[in-house]
Design a protein around this motif. Sequence first.
Motif, short mmCIF file in Angstrom:
data_model
loop_
_atom_site.label_atom_id
_atom_site.label_comp_id
_atom_site.label_asym_id
_atom_site.label_seq_id
_atom_site.Cartn_x
_atom_site.Cartn_y
_atom_site.Cartn_z
N LEU A 110 -5.83 -6.93 -4.49
CA LEU A 110 -4.78 -6.76 -5.50
C LEU A 110 -3.94 -5.62 -4.93
O LEU A 110 -4.06 -4.48 -5.32
CB LEU A 110 -5.45 -6.37 -6.83
N LEU A 111 -3.13 -6.00 -3.92
CA LEU A 111 -2.52 -4.98 -3.08
C LEU A 111 -1.00 -5.04 -3.05
O LEU A 111 -0.42 -6.14 -3.02
CB LEU A 111 -3.01 -5.14 -1.63
N LEU A 112 -0.40 -3.87 -3.05
CA LEU A 112 1.02 -3.76 -2.75
C LEU A 112 1.08 -3.55 -1.24
O LEU A 112 0.69 -2.50 -0.73
CB LEU A 112 1.64 -2.57 -3.50
N GLU A 113 1.54 -4.57 -0.53
CA GLU A 113 1.52 -4.50 0.93
C GLU A 113 2.72 -3.73 1.47
O GLU A 113 2.58 -2.83 2.27
CB GLU A 113 1.49 -5.91 1.53
N ILE A 161 7.27 -2.73 0.90
CA ILE A 161 8.53 -2.75 0.13
C ILE A 161 9.68 -2.72 1.13
O ILE A 161 9.67 -1.92 2.06
CB ILE A 161 8.66 -1.48 -0.77
N ASP A 162 10.64 -3.60 0.94
CA ASP A 162 11.87 -3.52 1.73
C ASP A 162 12.89 -2.77 0.90
O ASP A 162 13.29 -3.24 -0.17
CB ASP A 162 12.42 -4.92 2.04
N MET A 163 13.31 -1.61 1.39
CA MET A 163 14.26 -0.85 0.58
C MET A 163 15.46 -0.41 1.39
O MET A 163 15.41 -0.31 2.62
CB MET A 163 13.58 0.33 -0.10
N VAL A 173 17.97 2.40 2.36
CA VAL A 173 18.09 3.86 2.34
C VAL A 173 19.40 4.29 2.98
O VAL A 173 19.90 3.62 3.88
CB VAL A 173 16.90 4.53 3.07
N SER A 215 24.23 1.67 4.13
CA SER A 215 22.80 1.99 4.12
C SER A 215 22.02 0.96 4.94
O SER A 215 22.50 -0.11 5.25
CB SER A 215 22.30 2.06 2.69
N GLU A 216 20.78 1.36 5.20
CA GLU A 216 19.95 0.58 6.12
C GLU A 216 18.75 0.00 5.37
O GLU A 216 18.22 0.64 4.48
CB GLU A 216 19.46 1.55 7.20
N LEU A 217 18.33 -1.18 5.76
CA LEU A 217 17.17 -1.81 5.13
C LEU A 217 15.91 -1.45 5.91
O LEU A 217 15.81 -1.75 7.09
CB LEU A 217 17.37 -3.33 5.14
N VAL A 218 14.99 -0.75 5.22
CA VAL A 218 13.76 -0.38 5.93
C VAL A 218 12.52 -0.96 5.26
O VAL A 218 12.43 -0.96 4.03
CB VAL A 218 13.58 1.17 6.05
N PRO A 219 11.61 -1.46 6.06
CA PRO A 219 10.36 -1.93 5.49
C PRO A 219 9.37 -0.77 5.37
O PRO A 219 9.18 -0.03 6.32
CB PRO A 219 9.87 -2.96 6.51
N VAL A 220 8.82 -0.59 4.18
CA VAL A 220 7.82 0.47 3.98
C VAL A 220 6.46 -0.19 3.80
O VAL A 220 6.25 -0.94 2.85
CB VAL A 220 8.17 1.31 2.72
N GLU A 221 5.56 0.07 4.75
CA GLU A 221 4.23 -0.54 4.68
C GLU A 221 3.31 0.36 3.85
O GLU A 221 3.17 1.53 4.15
CB GLU A 221 3.65 -0.67 6.10
N LEU A 222 2.72 -0.18 2.83
CA LEU A 222 1.84 0.64 1.97
C LEU A 222 0.39 0.17 1.98
O LEU A 222 -0.53 0.96 2.11
CB LEU A 222 2.37 0.64 0.53
N HIS A 223 0.18 -1.13 1.81
CA HIS A 223 -1.18 -1.72 1.77
C HIS A 223 -2.08 -0.94 0.82
O HIS A 223 -3.19 -0.57 1.17
CB HIS A 223 -1.80 -1.75 3.18
N GLU A 224 -1.59 -0.66 -0.36
CA GLU A 224 -2.44 0.08 -1.30
C GLU A 224 -2.70 -0.73 -2.56
O GLU A 224 -1.96 -1.63 -2.91
CB GLU A 224 -1.82 1.44 -1.64
N LYS A 225 -3.79 -0.35 -3.23
CA LYS A 225 -4.19 -1.10 -4.43
C LYS A 225 -3.18 -0.92 -5.54
O LYS A 225 -2.75 0.20 -5.82
CB LYS A 225 -5.57 -0.62 -4.91
N ILE A 226 -2.86 -2.01 -6.19
CA ILE A 226 -1.94 -1.94 -7.32
C ILE A 226 -2.57 -1.11 -8.44
O ILE A 226 -1.89 -0.41 -9.17
CB ILE A 226 -1.56 -3.36 -7.80
N LEU A 227 -3.89 -1.17 -8.52
CA LEU A 227 -4.59 -0.39 -9.54
C LEU A 227 -5.06 0.97 -9.03
O LEU A 227 -5.99 1.55 -9.58
CB LEU A 227 -5.77 -1.19 -10.08
N ILE A 266 -11.44 -6.45 -13.97
CA ILE A 266 -10.75 -5.85 -12.82
C ILE A 266 -10.48 -4.36 -12.98
O ILE A 266 -9.97 -3.74 -12.07
CB ILE A 266 -9.45 -6.60 -12.47
N TYR A 267 -10.82 -3.79 -14.15
CA TYR A 267 -10.54 -2.37 -14.36
C TYR A 267 -11.81 -1.54 -14.22
O TYR A 267 -12.73 -1.66 -15.03
CB TYR A 267 -9.92 -2.13 -15.74
#
Lengths: 114, 281
Positions: A104-107, A109-111, A113, B10-22, B137-138
């Motif tokens: 259940l992941l946020l992989e 974001i295209d933003m 800047v 402005s520029e479009l940048v991809p931000v990689e996070l791969h973190e849990k929504i919870l 899931i919590y």
Amino acid sequence: MHEYSLVEALLRRVEEEARQRNATAVHGLKVSLGELAGVEPELFRTAYETFREGTLCEKATLEIVRCPAIYVCPSCGKSFARGEVLRCERCARPARMDEKSDALLLESIDMEVP
Amino acid sequence: MCTTCGCGDSELVPVELHEKILAGNDRAAAHNREHFRESGVLALNIMGSPGSGKTALLEATARVMKGARLGAVSADLATDNDARRLQKAGIPSKAITTGQACHLDAELVHRSLHDFPWRELDVFFIENVGNLVCPAIYDLGQEANVVVLSVTEGEDKPLKYPVMFQKADLVLVTKCDLVPHLDVNMGEIEDALSRVMPDPKILKLSARTGEGMDAWRAWLETMRGRVPDGRPAESHVHAHEHEHEHEHTGALPSFEGERDHGHGDHNHDHGHGGSGHDHSR
């Protein structure tokens, strides 16, 4: 209907990240939803369409990557079909769930800047 | 700046996070867990369908564990009926009314702790909203998930709600006194569980007749013994200020002599009445 509270958490996180980076707009989000995450992808999308209005994600596309439930034997690597007993008879060991199965992941974001 | 033509757009940048929504909930849950462990409280998340017998189970637990210090918070969308039932059964209880929310989250549990004497307990039951989907899931900060499944619900319930059962550390099959009156096949329930849980732990019981309650009690005592005693907690730094001022009085009789605190071979005083255990924070 916890999809709504999940999307709220998702949007909050995206806005936080966007603020930190002084983003002017968010173009897209990518999330991974595992088959065992307890989340219905279509409901998740509906919740997203509802909640994104008036947020930085108003025009952002949502990409959902679905991850199947995968169980394997930790000894011999045998994989288990859906509905099968989750125990390897040959190795006498319980199956192990692949971690993406309940993702259940946020992989990413295209933003935009400045 | 735009990298294509340098126009200053402005520029479009991809931000990689791969973190849990919870991740936020998980942080709150970790905080709760730290609290429970440092106080030597066994916290259990009790889940199951509406009407599966969660409250009756706890009432029956109070009957077979008279000496133990039990406590509960009970979640319900609209009433505090369950908390009142538990209170009557001798379990200090508090209702968490969730309104429209179909599940508890770690923050709701944390808030419920603030005016509840949970630190005095051996076992703290968190009776979740009756629901086989969302609560799974919590993370709440519990030591274990207990899923209550009554024999009247149909043998294939685990196959229909695999996520809930996959998260269960223990499945309690309840209302077993009804089996002779039903067309239910216990073997099929166990078979269904083995297809959604790699290593299912199952106990069958009846809160009404008391059948099987000994095994449940033994499981609770084993789990309670695994919770680090944690007293006094020297390393824990509180991120916030609570009013935690009390003296531990030690385990109650039903737990005496059955707990393994993991203290190695040093001599541990179970009385807790002596010096060093009055740790006002």
